[in-house]
Design a protein around this motif. Sequence first.
Motif, mmCIF file in Angstrom:
data_model
loop_
_atom_site.group_PDB
_atom_site.id
_atom_site.type_symbol
_atom_site.label_atom_id
_atom_site.label_comp_id
_atom_site.label_asym_id
_atom_site.label_seq_id
_atom_site.Cartn_x
_atom_site.Cartn_y
_atom_site.Cartn_z
ATOM 1 N N GLY A 102 66.471 32.214 31.199
ATOM 2 C CA GLY A 102 65.045 31.931 31.066
ATOM 3 C C GLY A 102 64.294 33.210 30.730
ATOM 4 N N LEU A 103 63.330 33.089 29.851
ATOM 5 C CA LEU A 103 62.501 34.231 29.460
ATOM 6 C C LEU A 103 61.069 33.964 29.907
ATOM 7 C CD1 LEU A 103 63.848 34.658 25.807
ATOM 8 C CD2 LEU A 103 64.637 35.825 27.875
ATOM 9 N N LYS A 104 60.544 34.884 30.713
ATOM 10 C CA LYS A 104 59.152 34.749 31.137
ATOM 11 C C LYS A 104 58.379 35.981 30.682
ATOM 12 C CE LYS A 104 59.357 36.696 35.794
ATOM 13 N NZ LYS A 104 59.053 36.465 37.203
ATOM 14 N N ILE A 105 57.065 35.876 30.705
ATOM 15 C CA ILE A 105 56.201 36.944 30.216
ATOM 16 C C ILE A 105 54.875 36.867 30.971
ATOM 17 C CG2 ILE A 105 55.284 35.499 28.348
ATOM 18 C CD1 ILE A 105 55.309 38.035 26.562
ATOM 19 N N SER A 106 54.181 37.980 31.061
ATOM 20 C CA SER A 106 52.891 37.969 31.754
ATOM 21 C C SER A 106 51.873 37.189 30.921
ATOM 22 C CB SER A 106 52.388 39.393 31.992
ATOM 23 O OG SER A 106 51.863 39.935 30.793
ATOM 24 N N PRO A 107 50.984 36.452 31.593
ATOM 25 C CA PRO A 107 49.987 35.658 30.860
ATOM 26 C C PRO A 107 49.119 36.511 29.927
ATOM 27 C CG PRO A 107 49.966 35.102 33.200
ATOM 28 C CD PRO A 107 50.884 36.275 33.036
ATOM 29 N N ASN A 108 48.723 37.682 30.381
ATOM 30 C CA ASN A 108 47.864 38.526 29.550
ATOM 31 C C ASN A 108 48.582 39.010 28.295
ATOM 32 O OD1 ASN A 108 45.688 38.223 31.281
ATOM 33 N ND2 ASN A 108 46.169 40.077 32.440
ATOM 34 N N GLN A 109 49.832 39.402 28.452
ATOM 35 C CA GLN A 109 50.575 39.852 27.285
ATOM 36 C C GLN A 109 50.818 38.698 26.315
ATOM 37 O OE1 GLN A 109 53.916 42.365 27.878
ATOM 38 N NE2 GLN A 109 54.142 42.659 25.690
ATOM 39 N N LEU A 110 51.131 37.521 26.852
ATOM 40 C CA LEU A 110 51.348 36.357 26.004
ATOM 41 C C LEU A 110 50.066 36.016 25.254
ATOM 42 C CD1 LEU A 110 53.265 34.198 24.999
ATOM 43 C CD2 LEU A 110 52.692 32.828 27.010
ATOM 44 N N ASN A 111 48.935 36.113 25.921
ATOM 45 C CA ASN A 111 47.654 35.859 25.269
ATOM 46 C C ASN A 111 47.438 36.830 24.114
ATOM 47 O OD1 ASN A 111 44.497 36.730 25.281
ATOM 48 N ND2 ASN A 111 44.769 34.514 25.455
ATOM 49 N N THR A 112 47.730 38.103 24.339
ATOM 50 C CA THR A 112 47.578 39.117 23.285
ATOM 51 C C THR A 112 48.481 38.809 22.093
ATOM 52 O OG1 THR A 112 47.006 40.796 24.926
ATOM 53 C CG2 THR A 112 47.790 41.592 22.787
ATOM 54 N N ILE A 113 49.737 38.480 22.373
ATOM 55 C CA ILE A 113 50.709 38.181 21.308
ATOM 56 C C ILE A 113 50.280 36.940 20.528
ATOM 57 C CG2 ILE A 113 53.077 37.409 20.855
ATOM 58 C CD1 ILE A 113 53.909 39.193 23.295
ATOM 59 N N ARG A 114 49.890 35.899 21.241
ATOM 60 C CA ARG A 114 49.497 34.659 20.568
ATOM 61 C C ARG A 114 48.202 34.815 19.784
ATOM 62 N NH1 ARG A 114 50.941 29.511 24.448
ATOM 63 N NH2 ARG A 114 53.215 29.736 24.348
ATOM 64 N N THR A 115 47.262 35.582 20.319
ATOM 65 C CA THR A 115 46.009 35.831 19.602
ATOM 66 C C THR A 115 46.301 36.543 18.290
ATOM 67 O OG1 THR A 115 44.751 35.920 21.667
ATOM 68 C CG2 THR A 115 43.754 36.971 19.738
ATOM 69 N N GLU A 116 47.188 37.527 18.347
ATOM 70 C CA GLU A 116 47.561 38.251 17.129
ATOM 71 C C GLU A 116 48.290 37.332 16.147
ATOM 72 O OE1 GLU A 116 47.543 40.902 14.313
ATOM 73 O OE2 GLU A 116 46.492 41.186 16.219
ATOM 74 N N ARG A 117 49.127 36.460 16.660
ATOM 75 C CA ARG A 117 49.839 35.499 15.809
ATOM 76 C C ARG A 117 48.839 34.585 15.096
ATOM 77 N NH1 ARG A 117 53.602 34.067 12.375
ATOM 78 N NH2 ARG A 117 54.414 31.981 12.665
ATOM 79 N N LEU A 118 47.861 34.103 15.821
ATOM 80 C CA LEU A 118 46.833 33.255 15.213
ATOM 81 C C LEU A 118 46.084 34.011 14.122
ATOM 82 C CD1 LEU A 118 45.407 31.427 18.357
ATOM 83 C CD2 LEU A 118 46.746 30.406 16.505
ATOM 84 N N ARG A 119 45.741 35.258 14.418
ATOM 85 C CA ARG A 119 45.031 36.085 13.443
ATOM 86 C C ARG A 119 45.863 36.251 12.171
ATOM 87 N NH1 ARG A 119 43.686 40.496 16.847
ATOM 88 N NH2 ARG A 119 42.078 39.402 17.945
ATOM 89 N N SER A 120 47.178 36.491 12.347
ATOM 90 C CA SER A 120 48.048 36.685 11.181
ATOM 91 C C SER A 120 48.156 35.415 10.339
ATOM 92 C CB SER A 120 49.439 37.159 11.616
ATOM 93 O OG SER A 120 50.179 36.095 12.183
ATOM 94 N N LEU A 121 47.926 34.266 10.969
ATOM 95 C CA LEU A 121 47.951 32.992 10.246
ATOM 96 C C LEU A 121 46.573 32.609 9.699
ATOM 97 C CD1 LEU A 121 50.218 30.946 12.699
ATOM 98 C CD2 LEU A 121 50.868 31.906 10.480
ATOM 99 N N GLY A 122 45.583 33.468 9.959
ATOM 100 C CA GLY A 122 44.232 33.199 9.476
ATOM 101 C C GLY A 122 43.473 32.190 10.313
ATOM 102 N N LEU A 123 43.896 32.024 11.566
ATOM 103 C CA LEU A 123 43.237 31.077 12.472
ATOM 104 C C LEU A 123 42.403 31.835 13.495
ATOM 105 C CD1 LEU A 123 46.343 28.807 13.033
ATOM 106 C CD2 LEU A 123 44.414 28.345 11.515
#
Length: 178
Positions: A102-123
Amino acid sequence: MESLQTLFQQPPKMKPGLVRQLDEEYFRRVEAIEFAVKYDDGRDPRGILKADVILIGVSRTSKTPLSMYLAHKRLKVANVPLVPEVKPPEELFEISNKKVIGLKISPNQLNTIRTERLRSLGLTAEANYANHERIIEELEYADRVMKKIGCRVIDVSNKAVEETANIILGMIGKDGGR
């Protein structure tokens, strides 16, 4: 070739392909890479039964890059995303929990990663994918699934893929060899 012959004081062997031999190790690596591609992101749960290692976790916990890295070490890796709205494949509960990581991650770091992913997709960053409450819900769901399976869990927060892969190799008692 003449320079090398002079340097090593030996004539060339004159055999093409000596540098990149297609030996058994090469074919095992290719097979493992093809396996990781075929069974990426829970595409076919039958791969779970054939895998050396199964990675589970929410989106953006490096399941795919880890699968590819471990495949280069000749391990057959399947990975399965954990999403609250989708029941995990039954195969996860039929295999040895020692194969599941199982892979877990801190909520804040996941938020940062996902926000950047959305930005890279133009969302916009306001999408549910990067919503803090949604992230907490997903992580709590994933934690429940991991506990039900009884698998080992790695916190990938602030870890490079190579570092996590080495932890996994240590856990399963492999250094990449078979």
